[in-house]
Every structure is written in C-alpha cells, then in structure tokens.
Motif scaffolding. Sequence first.
Motif, PDB file in Angstrom:
ATOM      1  N   GLU A   7      61.184  32.707 120.088  1.00 37.08           N
ATOM      2  CA  GLU A   7      61.230  33.225 118.711  1.00 37.08           C
ATOM      3  C   GLU A   7      61.234  34.758 118.704  1.00 37.08           C
ATOM      4  O   GLU A   7      62.060  35.389 118.035  1.00 37.08           O
ATOM      5  N   LYS A  10      64.485  36.253 120.193  1.00 32.25           N
ATOM      6  CA  LYS A  10      65.620  36.166 119.268  1.00 32.25           C
ATOM      7  C   LYS A  10      65.487  37.181 118.127  1.00 32.25           C
ATOM      8  O   LYS A  10      66.481  37.755 117.696  1.00 32.25           O
ATOM      9  N   GLN A  11      64.256  37.406 117.660  1.00 31.44           N
ATOM     10  CA  GLN A  11      64.035  38.413 116.617  1.00 31.44           C
ATOM     11  C   GLN A  11      64.453  39.799 117.093  1.00 31.44           C
ATOM     12  O   GLN A  11      64.932  40.608 116.310  1.00 31.44           O
ATOM     13  N   HIS A  12      64.252  40.048 118.382  1.00 35.34           N
ATOM     14  CA  HIS A  12      64.599  41.347 118.963  1.00 35.34           C
ATOM     15  C   HIS A  12      66.015  41.369 119.546  1.00 35.34           C
ATOM     16  O   HIS A  12      66.404  42.342 120.190  1.00 35.34           O
TER      17      HIS A  12
END
Length: 68
Positions: A7, A10-12
Amino acid sequence: MKTRIAELRKQHKLSQEELGRIVGVTRQTITSLERGKYTASLILAYKIANFFGLAIEDVFDFSEVEEL
C-alpha cells in the motif's frame, strides 16, 4: 506477518525493485514481505518504516505474533 508495504509503496509510486534498492534488499525480498512469506529483521523493518516516515508498528502488523 501482515504489512502495509504494498500500500505504501504504491502511494509513493515505487516498484518493488525501487523500494528494494532504497532499503538494500532484492525485489524478491520485498515481494516476500508483501505476501507475508518473510519476516523482516529489525534493521530492515526500521529501514522500510524510516523511508516512509513511519514507526515500525505503522508498517508491520504484530497482532498475530505469538508471545514467548
């Protein structure tokens, strides 16, 4: 052990390979961590959490770890 690595990664907008390179491990290690097939050493857990600016407990879920 469950983690939030996928998570957060993917955010970064990071690939497994990129995160692995940043924290000094292989893509396969990141894959294994994300799938719960490998438990990170304390040093690796610190490196990952520190990269994301979080405490280790915010990245790794210790609720299923048995007490000794």
